[in-house]
Every structure is written in structure tokens, then in C-alpha cells.
Scaffold this motif. Structure first.
Motif, PDB file in Angstrom:
ATOM      1  N   ASN A 106       0.681  -1.631   0.337  1.00 37.67           N
ATOM      2  CA  ASN A 106       0.252  -0.158  -0.226  1.00 37.67           C
ATOM      3  C   ASN A 106       0.756   0.996   0.263  1.00 37.67           C
ATOM      4  O   ASN A 106       0.326   2.773   0.637  1.00 37.67           O
ATOM      5  CB  ASN A 106      -1.333   0.088   1.506  1.00 37.67           C
ATOM      6  CG  ASN A 106      -1.950  -1.181   1.167  1.00 37.67           C
ATOM      7  OD1 ASN A 106      -1.846  -2.229   1.983  1.00 37.67           O
ATOM      8  ND2 ASN A 106      -2.715  -1.211  -0.133  1.00 37.67           N
ATOM      9  N   PRO A 152       1.413   4.290  -2.634  1.00 36.24           N
ATOM     10  CA  PRO A 152       1.289   5.168  -2.891  1.00 36.24           C
ATOM     11  C   PRO A 152       1.533   4.790  -4.325  1.00 36.24           C
ATOM     12  O   PRO A 152       3.062   5.685  -4.251  1.00 36.24           O
ATOM     13  CB  PRO A 152       0.762   6.080  -2.806  1.00 36.24           C
ATOM     14  CG  PRO A 152      -0.004   5.587  -1.091  1.00 36.24           C
ATOM     15  CD  PRO A 152       0.949   4.723  -0.614  1.00 36.24           C
ATOM     16  N   ARG A 179       6.033  -4.717  -5.429  1.00 33.63           N
ATOM     17  CA  ARG A 179       5.578  -3.867  -5.027  1.00 33.63           C
ATOM     18  C   ARG A 179       4.456  -4.212  -5.183  1.00 33.63           C
ATOM     19  O   ARG A 179       3.663  -4.710  -6.320  1.00 33.63           O
ATOM     20  CB  ARG A 179       5.551  -2.578  -5.993  1.00 33.63           C
ATOM     21  CG  ARG A 179       4.167  -1.652  -5.613  1.00 33.63           C
ATOM     22  CD  ARG A 179       4.884  -0.057  -6.116  1.00 33.63           C
ATOM     23  NE  ARG A 179       3.694   0.815  -5.631  1.00 33.63           N
ATOM     24  CZ  ARG A 179       2.524   0.832  -6.570  1.00 33.63           C
ATOM     25  NH1 ARG A 179       2.223   0.232  -7.492  1.00 33.63           N
ATOM     26  NH2 ARG A 179       2.046   1.830  -5.970  1.00 33.63           N
ATOM     27  N   THR A 183       0.901  -4.255  -4.638  1.00 30.21           N
ATOM     28  CA  THR A 183      -0.154  -3.766  -5.343  1.00 30.21           C
ATOM     29  C   THR A 183       0.415  -3.393  -7.275  1.00 30.21           C
ATOM     30  O   THR A 183      -0.518  -4.206  -7.740  1.00 30.21           O
ATOM     31  CB  THR A 183      -0.744  -2.664  -5.107  1.00 30.21           C
ATOM     32  OG1 THR A 183       0.277  -2.291  -4.909  1.00 30.21           O
ATOM     33  CG2 THR A 183      -0.754  -2.403  -4.199  1.00 30.21           C
ATOM     34  N   SER A 184       1.330  -3.840  -7.503  1.00 29.72           N
ATOM     35  CA  SER A 184       1.447  -3.833  -8.796  1.00 29.72           C
ATOM     36  C   SER A 184       1.557  -5.127  -9.434  1.00 29.72           C
ATOM     37  O   SER A 184       0.929  -4.945 -10.417  1.00 29.72           O
ATOM     38  CB  SER A 184       3.221  -3.561  -9.192  1.00 29.72           C
ATOM     39  OG  SER A 184       3.369  -2.153  -8.585  1.00 29.72           O
ATOM     40  N   GLU A 210      -0.346  -7.435  -7.985  1.00 31.56           N
ATOM     41  CA  GLU A 210      -1.867  -8.020  -8.555  1.00 31.56           C
ATOM     42  C   GLU A 210      -3.026  -7.012  -9.791  1.00 31.56           C
ATOM     43  O   GLU A 210      -3.671  -7.287  -9.614  1.00 31.56           O
ATOM     44  CB  GLU A 210      -2.445  -7.656  -6.944  1.00 31.56           C
ATOM     45  CG  GLU A 210      -2.008  -8.112  -5.820  1.00 31.56           C
ATOM     46  CD  GLU A 210      -2.505  -7.244  -4.772  1.00 31.56           C
ATOM     47  OE1 GLU A 210      -2.707  -8.675  -3.202  1.00 31.56           O
ATOM     48  OE2 GLU A 210      -3.314  -6.490  -4.680  1.00 31.56           O
TER      49      GLU A 210
END
Lengths: 797, 220, 326
Positions: free
Chosen positions: A21, A23, A685, A687-688, A690
Motif C-alpha cells: 500500500n 501509493p 511492490r 499492488t503492482s 496484483e
């Protein structure tokens, strides 16, 4: 562990890398709408330009009567292909037209051709275009590559358009023939509109001999449209340069690579100002559109800033072009493949489209097989279907052919296809390595567990609601972008580490990953590193692939360690200075706590310089090092298996799994479950990763269930070149994707990362699951109309 | 130095949005002819000029728009869409043009409390209505958790369509502060993200809903 | 978009006069007109766009005795949300709430939905690329072209202003037309009241029987028992944004003596499945009857090369919706 050659590749403890998380560096600017894309720029006193588009699939403009257009108040100029401003423009190095910049011949419907109108508003441009009286000569065209594959047909384009040796000189020139003979001695010369590309490896005769039976099947991959969200646009004007002599071009919207526009216009890099970094989505579609390149010419001629912006329809180019493969496999009674024969018909599209012949065939799923007897023949047809910019990510890879082939062998023996895959996949080192790839084993095991995998033969399972149930599986390797040479520079100044990058920001969060790696290595937090987006910086993370820019990540890791070494050396050097200057006066300096140590004794930790052996000796970095220190590092990561081995070496792998329900009576396909198990080596990272999985499933689902590029057979006109009729999945259509991300540290990037990148996309996974449900093959996209037709043809209705 | 933020924070982005709102002209600085650049003192002089010199051209209209609470007098061509006027006359670039045919949601704004597509509305027909854009949402502290969660969960990739999604989400939460995942996906189903972030929005919004509910209860 | 002048009408009569005099088109929600103007598909580009939204009081939804009255400018979202519509004509609320996408429904109107021009991609191709019969040209390009979304019940014959005969196989894809048909709605225009069976038509640049300058004012839905027992089903490739490929409304009165079945997306005008209605009238639904009615609904279909799937869909959708009405 794969990252053994670099610094700290086997690091066990991570403070920054893998932290969730965080940003994106520009996310807040994007979410709030303050980020400026090309189409968002406005310059004072700006003019608007629009380029004439061909209504015909292939046509030449003989004459344009513009008298009515110029009478319209507010219309400033109409400029033709014969205007001297179009001469002497060099091709854009990231993919663009060679030769005369604007021509009077159009090679697909909607192509830019012959004239540009300039007016005080966009509406007046439209009015002016409407008022042009164009004398068109319609020319023969090909939009059906099957029909177009006849070598006896007259050529649809002259020799001046032959760019079939994009990776070498044109194939029909003397140089080209010599080049082809050297590089691809087996390839026959082009005839009419048809070129061939062949390659045979191993011993085909022995391969067929070793087989107990042969299996033949077709895999048809249709063309998919460019994935560009933003209208391709630019605004340009010419200014005096404050710090360099000579005329300077300010251009916004031509975001790509530093120097691209400068090369086109023969300007020094320093005389082109491009402040915008937001490129919009680019998925292996690197060329700039004419609207992004032409404004400097127009601005120069008219002396005012000029904006040119494509409409959606005008952005409707191809991202993937059509390929129809006919595959013949030699297979033993155990299910082992002994020979592969692939003859494919491939669309080459309009001139200057991405090359589909000799080069790309090497990046190939066939090489993941133990079978070394492989012959491939590509028949490549020039067409007027559309233009494909520098691209070609899926078509040549032959992953789908493997997915379908293994499935068909499994069907034949009534066996689980995962077993057939295990049997045929070679080991990590070469096609002769009989071991299983550890990463593959893990992905397979996890996938089976999460899917509650229970294989059934095609057409044998009905759900309680009456629909048919189908499931499918496939493997791929995780490609990492490690095939290019990368460059990174880090600078420590004023107590802060700066990371200059030209961007662009296109959605893969590469700079974020790199910043995390640099912070990790420098004992800093993510927020401590200042990322300077500056078009003049050399660093770019254009290689793409969320969290998969790992070849580059490795370079950043090495660069950060070099910077660290130099910072610590500077700290020690500072201890040798006993006085400090204050104006003209010199004062004795307080002795440094690091006096008497060497740089090797020190480390960076939590933003401080410390003595390794005595961590209590700790001074904040900014205080300990007042010098300016820079480090740069460039080159390839040392092991880039994908770049050199094309699947013959295997490290990190992934598996995808899909369950569908098919409503026979309506042809509707519902994805019940979609699982991706990916060994990313090491999470940089999360979220990258996912998000990258979400993206490729979105692409795959779109391509397999909805998206279709439809041309009118009689005229070659694109019938659905808009976002209503060309359907991309909505929030209500996308399936929930389960993601299982494994970390074996087996990749070639920093810490053994490999990322995911996008070759998860466009496999025949859903199509295979539909076959497993129904016993019928449907060519993608499996829309209800095609499903019903296929089911009727297969006698299932 | 580039004018792009080296690192956008919620604060800096919000400040940029505020600056964009502050820069919206309350009335045209000069009344100039869009066809020949002649300048006039009043709109009616411009109208007379059109009648005299550009009788066959479409004359601009004088309208008033209420955008993010600010009333702006404009002289615009009557065939301009709201999207075009926001960008070219008011300097607001948050509503983006993607399909320009009402099929993608990138240009979503809120009109009289309801989501609407600014590419598919004539600006001249938006007089007397309250128009809210993503810039207006960005400067309102109430919506910070929403923006924050969008950024923390990567509910964007290239970011081009993101403001449109965010405006649709805000319009939903105005009506329904505690939506279900299905209600979120339904409300966002007119927004297309070509990077494929579709499944990521509901997560960001649901996280934001939790935080916003907590904020409300904290503030009594 | 090419320039046009814009006039805010203050009454339907003035709007009607302007449109009648030529060179002007009326705009309601703009969902159909603005894309058509941007695509520049009209043989004659309008000089004036006349805004109907400036006319007060045309967006009402009221109950007047046994009649639901909806102003032509009521938005699809307002109709979908209206408790009056939800209670009295639930399939109308459902259909209105499933058209296009949530944001577009907030501005597009019921009048625009029923009067929208064909979606045929030859008709819609930029810059009037195909001067097709529906624009007064001589040819229907879809007949020999890609007709996967076109009619399975043949083409419509019509005359141009000059009296020349023309054919078109584009379908009516209005979300609401099938619903308004089975609910036997009346269409009140600036000059007359038109029954549901007479309202839709095929002509040059029109999908209704409205004359040039004749504007739709109100739609009246009699609240008979048909409205109470009814179904609406849309079939599209995506769950949002798309126009329906096929949509279907069914209504039956309380003694089941009369069934109303209407399909969109299968014929040039909303298609009344008479054969199926006849088969069903007076009967209670059984699985066999539902299947037979599905087949009857598709009777007479003559698909073109690329749209035989629609016949299969008609059979299935009619059958399945009837099975929910047992």
C-alpha cells in the motif's frame, strides 16, 4: 536464489521492498485530475489541426479542392502532402513512417492522408474537412488474409513501402536480400503480398518416427485493438531557448522516449522541451501517432502554437494482429510430444506495421517443451486491415498452441492435462534437462489445491442449474524485461538522494519499484528518495511490465550500492579534513565520530551513517555527508534467461486456471473462477503485481469473450471502431480473479525477482475451458453469436 | 524544472486542484472574436460584429455556468460540449475525453447531484445547474479518504480514466454512503478502464467507506 | 463537432415550427443526437439544434386515474427510480434502469429512447461514409455486408420524400419500445395521439411515424392488469453500456385470455410475436407450452448470413421468460 552475482541479491530482511500500500509517486495527481496528458495542454493563441482520413481501405488522393474550406471564417490553412514542410523529416526512432512524412496514399480506412486543416477551433477543423473536395482513386485492397495469401495476387503496395526488413534492410532491395540470406537463409523471398519465414530445428524425420500418432489442430488468434485510453495528441510551439542557442521546440503530448522528437526534427536534445510525463496506457504500442508528431511542423509554418488531437476512432489501430495457426504434433502413446510443425498465416497489416516475420518467431512457447524437433512456417500477408505500431507481443509467442496441444493430448488419453504438461515441460537448464522446474511444481501444486482441481473429460459435467461446466489450465514462464540494456543514475546532494527519471508515467509503477529497491539498499525509507521527473534525465523505465522491470531493478540495485560506497567514502574523506571554512576564516572542526574508520567499516541504516561493529555510533546521513556524490550504472543484468534462451531455460513460472459455465441455449459463457498462481521470484511492490494480474486477465477476457475488430468485407471499412461497438469489459463483466503470488527468488532481477509482465494474457485459457464444457471449439471471441454458431455446427444444439 | 510534481501527495494534488479552481475566470478577460481575434468591450458588440462580418458563421453565446460553486460568465460557441468548455474556457482538465460518445465515463461530472457525462452535454444547456468536477472533490477534505484509498490500492494504472471513476464513486457515496460491492460495480459500470483496473475500484471504495464512517463517528 | 446554432425553445409549438421549417433538429437528452452530430452522419448537417429541455414541465411522471403519464423529457434514471412507475409498471422501471450506463441514464430521456435512430454500423459510420437507404440513398449495405446485428424478420420497405422505394434491415433497438408495446402505451404528440401498434415505423432518418416537426409530448400507460403481470428481459454482450442485442417484454392479463409479447432487436420495428400470442392466449404456462411459444415467436424468421443466432435466442428467451410466469 538466483541473484548471486550482484550486491545483496540474497538479502533476507527487507524494510522497504515488499511493503504494501505505498501509493504511486504520481497517483494523487492522477486521481484528482491535475495530471496533464497530451490532450490536456493549452497554449495561448493556440490553433487546432486535424488530418484528413481515408474513407477507403486503400486509396490515393489525386487532387484536393480546398477553395470552399478556405472560405470558412476561422479556417487558417489547408496544407498538402506536397508542402515542403513534410520533406526531410527523419523517422521517429520509436516507430514511425520513413520517407515522406505525409503521403497521398492511404493503406487502411481511417489512415492519415494527403491534407491537414488548421483552424481557430476543433469544430471549424471539422467543418473545413467536410468542405474539402477530395478526388480519390480507389485501389485494390486486402482485408481477408486467407484470400490475400495467394502469392499470385498483384501487390497492393509498391516497392517504396516495403519495410519488411524492419530489423534489417528492406527485403526486396539488394541489401535486404543479402541481409536475409545471412540471417535467415531458409526464408524464401517475398512474392506479391506474401512473405515467408521458416525455421526448422532438430531432426523432424526422427521426431515423426518417434511418434505413435499425430495430432492436428487449428488455433486462430484474432486481432485486438490498441489499448490506448487517452486520445493521442500534442501541442507544440517554437520559442527562444533561455540557456541554449538556437530555436527551441516546446512540445507536449509526444511522450515516449527522450530524443524521439529531437531526432525527427534534427534538433539537439537540449533544444526540445517536453515537460509532460504522463503518457497514458501503452501496451507494447510504442510508436507515436501522427497527431503527436506533426504539430511542430504546423507551428513552424503558421507561427502560432498548434494542437492536434486524435479522436477515439482515429486511435483505432491494432495491438495484436491476426494469426491462424495450423499445428501438427507427433506424440507418443505416453503423451510425449516428439515433433512440432506449425504453419501459420499472419496478417502484416498496413505499411510500417510491426514486423511479424523473421525476428519474433524466436520468443516462443514451443521451446518450453522437451521436444527439440520443431519446424515453423509463417506466411505473412500484407493487408489493409489496419496499422499496428511497434508492438507484436502475443501473436508470435505460440503459448496458445501449447495450451491447446497439451489439452488435446490429455483429452485423447482421458488424462489430466497438468500431467501431460509435467511430462512435456523440460527442466531449468535446457530442453534436455529432464528435471521439473521447481517454480512450475510449486505453481501447479498451489493451483490444484486452490481450484480443488478435479479434471473431467469434455462435455461430461453439468451444473445443477443446467449449464455445462468446463475447466482449463495452462502454464507459462514469467518473462522479465531483462533483454535490454538499462541505465540509472542516482545523485546525493544537499543531504538527499535524488533519482532523476524522464518517466514516462504509463501505469506500470516501475519507478516506484526502483525507488523501493534504492531505498532498501541505501538504508532509507521510500519517502526519503526524491524522484525528479525531468525529460532531460537519461533514465527511463519504458521497458514495461508492472513489477517486471526487474532487469532494470537489478541495475538500480547495483547503482544504489555504488552510490552507498561513494557516500561512505565521502564520509571518511570528510574525517580527514580538520578545519572547516566559514567565509574567509578557517575554524577547527569537531572530530568526526568516524575518524579512524574506513569506508568498509561503515553502513547506512535508517537514514544514518553507522559503524557496523558499533551501531551506537550513528550520525544522520545529511550531517555525516555534506558532499555531492553521484553514481550511475548501466548495462544488462547478468542473467537474462528470457533474452537469450527464449524458453529453453526456465526459472520462474506461472499457472492460470479457469472454470466456466456455458449456457448452451444462449451461448453465454460465465467465468466461475479464475486463478493465477505466479511465482514472481520476489515481491517488490505487491499492488503492482496484483494490478498486473488484473490487467492481463482483463485483456484475456476481453480478447477471448468480447473484443473483435470487424471490417466490412466489401469495402474494408472498420465497422466497430468506437468504444460502444468494440466492447471492452465493464466492472460488471470482469470476473473476480484469485491471485496467488509465490516467491522462490529464482528470477534474474533484483533479489531473484522476475515480475509478471503481460504474457499471462491472450492464452486460449477460456476458449479451452469452453471446449472442456461443450466439446466444441470456438474461435475467439466466444460471443454468444459465435458460440451458438459453433454449438450448432458441432451438433450440440 | 518540469512543472510536474516530483512526488504528488494528497496535499499537493489538492493544492493544485485548488489553484485550478481559483484560476477559473469569472468572466472573459477580453471579449475577442474567435474567428478574427478582433477585440470588443461587450458581448453585444461582438454579436453586432458577427452579424456584420461573419453572418454565415455560428455566433458565440453568452452563458453562465455554476462550476464547483463558482459562477462563471462565458462567451462560447453553442456547439461546444461541457467537457470542451471545462477544458478550453475554464482550464479544468480533470474531466477527460476518451470515447467522446458517452460509452466510457472518463468525462463524468456531477450535475445537480447526479453523475453525468460532460462529453454528451452541450455546455449551453447546463446553465442554471450546479456542476461539480473532480477538482471540486479533490479540494473537499471530506473526500480525502476516498482519494487516499484509490492511491493506496492502485485503483489506477496510467491514470487517465481515474478521475471519471472517482467522480462516479463520489456520486454513488453521496446517495448511498454504505454501498455493497455489487452496488459499487453497478454504479461504476459506465466507466471503462483500458488498463483493466476494473476489479480494484470496489476494494478502494470499500476501504474508504470504512474510514469515512469512522471519521463521521469520531466527529460525532 | 461541426458548428451549429442553438436555440432554447420555450414551447413545443415554437420548437415544432422550427424543426418543420427545415435545417433544424430537436435535442432532448442528446444521447442519440450528439454522437450522430459528432459522427457527422446526416446527409444535411443541421444549421440549428433546438433545445426541448428549456420548455418547462415536460419531464413529469404522474398518475392520472388509471393512466400513468410520463412527459417525453423524463429521464430514464428518473423513470427507473420513480416509486409510481415501480409500483404500477415495474417492467418499465426495469427497462429504463437497464439502458446504457448509470450516468447516461441521468440525462437521456424516454422520448429520445423511443425515437432514436438505428444503430446499424453502416448507417452510423463516420462522415456519412455509407449513403444508405435510411438516409435516402439507394442501397442497404448490411444486406450483403456484415449483418450480425440486423433483422431476422426481413427488411422494411419505405418511401423516400421523393417517393422512391427503399429497403433497410436495421433493427429497432430501443430499450423501452417492447415494454411500451406490451403495456399498450399511447404516444401523445404535438398533433395527435398514436397507439402503440402504430407509433413505430421506418423512414428516412426516422424510426417512428412522426412527421417532420411533430414532437413527442407524453407517453400514457393504461394501468390495466397487463402492467401487473409482466416480464422484461434484455440480452446484451456486456452487462452495461451496450444496447440490447435482443430485448423482450411479455405481459398477460389476469384471466390469461390475452398475452402480449414484443421483441426488440429482431426486426426493423418492435416485433409483435403474434403467433406465440395466439398459441398462449387463454392458457396457463407449462414447460411444453413455453417451448412451443418460443418456437412460435421465431416462426417466419429468415436470418441473414451472420445472425441465425438471434433465432435461437428468440426461442430461448421467450421460453425462459414464460417459464417464470407459470
Amino acid at each position: 536464489m538466483a541473484d548471486l552475482l550482484g550486491a545483496n541479491g540474497t538479502r533476507e530482511k527487507f524494510r522497504v521492498v515488499g511493503k504494501p500500500n505505498i501509493p504511486g509517486l504520481t497517483s494523487y495527481a492522477l486521481a484528482t485530475g491535475v495530471a496533464k496528458f497530451g490532450a490536456d495542454y493549452i497554449a495561448p493563441d493556440m490553433l487546432f489541426a486535424k488530418i484528413l482520413r481515408s474513407p477507403y481501405a486503400h486509396a490515393r488522393v489525386l487532387n484536393v479542392d480546398f477553395s470552399e474550406a478556405l472560405k470558412i471564417p476561422g479556417v487558417v490553412d489547408v496544407i498538402f502532402w506536397t508542402d515542403p514542410i513534410f520533406k526531410g523529416i527523419a523517422p521517429n526512432p520509436i516507430g514511425g513512417a520513413a520517407g515522406d512524412y505525409l503521403r497521398n496514399e492511404a493503406h487502411h480506412e481511417g489512415a492519415e492522408v494527403a491534407a491537414v486543416v488548421v483552424a481557430e477551433s476543433e469544430g471549424l477543423c471539422d467543418e473545413a474537412l467536410n468542405a474539402l473536395k477530395v478526388d480519390w482513386e480507389q485501389l485494390p485492397f486486402i482485408v481477408d488474409i486467407e484470400k490475400g495469401s495467394d502469392p499470385a495476387l498483384p501487390a497492393i503496395r509498391g516497392p517504396e513501402y516495403d519495410e519488411s526488413g524492419t530489423y534489417g534492410p528492406p527485403m526486396t532491395t539488394a541489401d535486404g536480400i543479402a541481409w536475409m540470406a545471412t540471417h535467415y537463409p531458409d526464408d524464401p523471398r517475398k512474392q506479391g503480398n506474401v512473405g515467408w519465414s521458416t525455421k526448422t530445428e532438430g531432426d523432424m524425420e526422427a521426431g515423426w518416427k518417434a511418434a505413435d500418432f499425430t495430432l492436428e489442430y487449428d488455433v486462430n488468434l484474432h486481432d485486438v485493438v490498441s489499448l490506448l485510453p487517452n486520445p493521442q495528441a500534442s501541442v507544440a510551439w517554437w520559442t527562444e531557448n533561455a540557456y541554449k542557442s538556437g530555436e527551441t521546440l516546446r512540445i507536449e503530448g509526444a511522450v515516449g522516449r527522450r530524443g524521439a522528437v529531437a531526432t525527427m526534427y534534427g534538433l539537439p536534445n537540449d533544444n526540445v522541451i517536453q515537460e509532460g510525463v504522463f503518457q497514458g496506457g501503452k501496451y507494447c504500442d510504442w510508436g507515436l501517432r501522427m497527431a503527436q508528431e506533426i504539430t511542430p511542423l504546423l507551428s513552424k509554418k503558421l507561427g502560432r502554437p498548434v494542437r492536434c488531437c486524435n479522436t477515439r476512432e482515429e486511435n483505432f489501430d491494432m495491438c495484436v494482429n491476426e494469426r491462424r495457426a495450423h499445428v501438427k504434433l507427433g506424440v507418443t502413446n505416453e503423451g510425449l510430444i516428439t515433433a512440432v510443425d506449425d504453419s501459420s498465416l499472419i496478417d502484416h497489416g498496413a505499411p510500417n506495421s510491426s514486423e511479424m516475420t523473421v525476428y519474433d518467431r524466436d520468443w516462443n512457447g514451443y521451446y518450453t517443451l522437451k521436444c527439440e524437433n520443431i519446424t515453423q512456417l509463417y506466411t505473412v500477408v500484407d493487408s489493409n486491415r489496419g496499422f499496428m505500431h511497434t508492438c507484436g507481443q502475443f501473436v508470435p509467442y505460440s503459448w496458445d498452441m501449447i495450451t491447446v496441444g497439451l489439452y488435446l493430448i490429455a483429452e485423447k488419453f482421458g488424462k489430466d492435462p497438468t500431467e501431460i504438461a509435467r511430462l512435456n515441460l523440460h527442466g531449468p537448464d535446457s530442453q534436455r534437462d529432464l528435471n521439473l522446474v521447481p517454480s512450475f511444481e510449486k505453481c501447479l501444486e498451489e493451483g490444484k489445491k486452490e481450484m480443488n482441481w478435479n479434471w473431467h473429460a469434455a462435455g461430461t459435467k453439468r451444473l445443477p442449474d443446467g449449464r455445462l461446466h468446463g475447466a482449463s489450465f495452462r502454464y507459462q514462464m514469467c518473462p522479465r524485461h531483462a533483454f535490454l540494456s538499462y541505465f540509472t543514475k542516482l545523485e546525493y546532494r544537499g543531504g538527499v538522494v535524488h533519482f532523476p527519471t524522464q518517466g514516462p508515467v504509463a501505469g506500470w509503477f516501475g519507478t516506484e519499484c526502483f525507488t523501493m529497491i534504492a531505498a532498501e539498499e541505501l538504508g532509507l525509507n521510500f519517502e526519503d528518495i526524491v524522484v525528479d521527473y525531468d525529460y532531460r534525465a537519461e533514465h527511463t523505465d519504458e521497458a514495461g511490465g508492472s513489477d517486471g522491470v526487474t532487469g532494470h531493478g537489478w541495475i538500480v540495485k547495483e547503482c544504489a550500492n555504488l552510490l552507498k560506497k561513494r557516500i561512505l567514502e565521502a564520509v571518511i574523506a570528510d574525517t580527514l579534513v580538520t578545519t572547516s571554512r566559514f567565509g574567509p576564516m578557517e575554524f577547527p572542526k569537531a572530530p568526526s565520530p568516524f575518524a579512524g574508520y574506513s569506508a568498509e567499516d561503515l553502513d547506512l541504516m535508517n537514514g544514518c551513517v553507522i559503524v557496523k561493529a558499533k551501531p551506537e555510533i550513528s550520525v544522520p546521513l545529511a550531517q555525516a555527508c555534506t558532499a555531492t556524490v553521484t553514481a550511475d550504472y548501466g548495462g544488462n543484468s547478468p542473467k537474462s534467461a528470457w533474452a537469450t534462451q527464449f524458453g529453453r531455460k526456465l526459472d520462474t513460472m506461472n499457472t492460470s486456471w479457469c472454470e466456466v459455465a456455458v449456457d448452451i441455449e444462449t451461448g453465454e459463457v460465465e467465468i466461475l473462477k479464475y486463478l493465477v498462481v505466479a511465482d514472481v521470484g520476489k515481491v517488490i511492490r505487491r499492488t503492482s503485481l496484483e494490478s498486473q494480474i488484473d490487467q492481463v486477465v482483463f485483456f484475456s477476457q476481453g480478447a477471448q469473450l468480447l473484443e473483435e475488430y470487424i471490417l466490412d468485407p466489401a469495402t474494408g471499412v472498420k465497422l466497430n471502431a468506437n468504444m460502444l461497438d468494440y466492447r471492452r469489459p465493464t466492472t460488471l463483466d470482469v470476473p473476480l480473479v484469485s491471485k496467488d503470488i509465490l516467491e522462490t527468488r529464482a528470477g534474474d532481477g533484483a533479489y531473484g525477482a522476475s515480475g509478471i509482465s503481460h504474457n499471462l494474457a491472450n492464452s486460449h485459457l477460456i476458449i479451452t475451458a469452453i471446449h472442456n464444457a461443450t466439446g466444441v471449439w470456438v474461435d475467439p471471441p466466444a460471443t454468444p453469436d459465435r458460440m451458438i454458431a459453433a454449438l450448432a455446427k458441432g451438433g450440440k444444439l | 524544472m518540469p512543472n510536474q510534481p516530483t512526488r504528488a501527495t494528497l496535499q499537493s494534488a489538492s493544492e493544485q486542484a485548488a489553484a485550478a479552481l481559483a484560476a477559473m475566470p469569472l468572466r472573459p478577460e477580453v471579449v475577442s472574436c474567435p474567428l478574427c481575434s478582433r477585440q470588443f468591450l461587450t458581448y453585444s458588440e461582438l454579436s453586432e460584429h458577427y452579424a456584420a462580418d461573419h453572418a454565415d458563421s455560428v455566433a458565440p453565446a453568452a452563458i453562465t455556468l455554476n462550476v464547483n460553486g463558482k459562477t462563471c460568465e462565458l462567451i462560447i460557441e453553442p456547439y461546444l460540449t461541457l467537457k470542451q468548455v471545462l477544458q478550453f474556457h475554464l482550464g479544468l482538465i480533470g474531466a477527460k475525453e476518451m470515447c467522446d460518445r458517452g460509452a466510457c465515463g472518463s468525462c463524468t461530472v456531477i450535475i445537480n447531484g447526479k453523475p453525468a457525462l460532460s462529453c454528451n452535454l452541450l455546455a449551453a444547456e447546463c446553465e442554471g445547474k450546479s456542476i461539480e468536477t473532480v477538482e471540486g472533490i479533490a479540494v473537499n477534505p471530506r473526500w480525502r479518504p476516498l482519494i487516499d484509498q484509490y492511491c493506496k490500492w492502485d485503483a489506477m494504472q496510467c491514470g487517465y480514466c481515474t478521475p471519471g471513476f472517482l467522480v462516479s464513486a463520489k456520486a454513488l457515496l453521496d446517495r448511498n454512503p454504505t454501498p455493497t460491492e455489487y452496488e459499487i460495480n453497478d454504479a461504476l459500470s459506465g466507466n471503462i478502464c483500458i488498463c483493466g483496473t476494473q476489479p480494484r475500484h470496489s476494494q478502494a471504495i470499500l476501504e474508504a467507506v470504512k474510514l469515512m464512517a469512522a471519521e463521521v463517528s469520531e466527529n460525532g | 463537432m461541426r458548428p451549429f446554432n442553438h436555440i432554447n425553445a420555450n414551447s413545443l409549438d415554437t420548437a415544432s415550427e422550427l424543426v418543420k421549417s427545415g435545417g433544424a433538429v430537436a435535442i432532448a437528452g442528446g444521447g442519440d443526437l450528439l454522437p450522430a452530430l459528432k459522427d457527422n452522419i446526416f446527409p444535411e448537417y443541421p444549421k440549428i439544434v433546438v433545445n426541448l429541455k428549456s420548455i418547462p414541465g415536460l419531464d413529469y411522471i404522474t398518475l392520472d386515474g388509471d393512466t400513468l403519464k410520463i412527459g417525453a423529457l423524463a429521464t430514464l434514471a428518473d423513470i427507473a427510480r420513480s416509486p409510481l412507475v415501480q409500483a404500477n409498471a415495474p417492467i418499465l422501471a426495469r427497462a429504463a434502469g437497464s439502458a446504457s450506463s448509470p450516468s447516461l441514464r441521468e440525462t437521456t430521456t424516454i422520448g429520445g429512447n423511443v425515437c432514436q435512430l438505428p444503430r446499424c454500423w453502416y448507417f452510423r459510420k463516420l462522415n456519412n461514409r455509407f449513403d444508405c437507404s435510411r438516409k435516402g440513398g439507394g442501397q442497404c449495405f448490411a444486406i450483403m455486408g456484415d449483418n450480425r446485428y440486423h433483422s431476422v424478420f426481413g427488411g422494411a420497405g419505405f418511401n423516400t420524400d421523393a417517393g422512391e422505394k427503399r429497403t433497410c434491415i436495421a433493427v429497432n433497438q430501443s430499450e423501452l419500445a417492447p415494454v411500451l408495446n406490451v403495456l399498450t402505451a399511447k404516444f401523445v404528440t404535438t398533433g395527435r395521439v398514436i397507439g402503440n401498434l402504430d407509433f413505430f415505423g421506418v423512414g428516412v432518418l426516422t424510426t417512428t411515424v412522426l412527421n417532420r416537426g411533430e414532437l413527442l409530448k407524453e407517453i400514457q400507460i393504461p394501468l390495466t392488469d397487463f402492467a401487473k403481470n409482466s416480464r422484461y428481459k434484455r440480452f446484451a454482450f456486456r452487462k452495461s453500456i451496450d444496447f440490447p442485442v435482443i430485448n423482450l417484454a411479455i405481459a398477460v392479463n389476469s384471466d390469461r385470455s390475452q398475452y402480449h409479447i414484443c421483441l426488440g432487436g429482431v426486426a426493423p420495428t418492435p416485433y409483435i410475436a403474434l403467433k406465440a400470442e395466439e398459441l398462449l392466449n387463454g392458457k396457463t404456462i407449462t414447460p411444453e407450452l413455453a417451448e412451443a411459444a418460443g418456437i412460435a415467436a421465431a416462426e417466419g424468421a429468415k436470418p441473414f448470413e451472420a445472425n441465425a443466432y438471434k433465432v435461437q435466442l428468440i426461442k430461448t428467451l421467450v421460453k425462459r421468460e414464460l417459464l417464470t410466469m407459470t
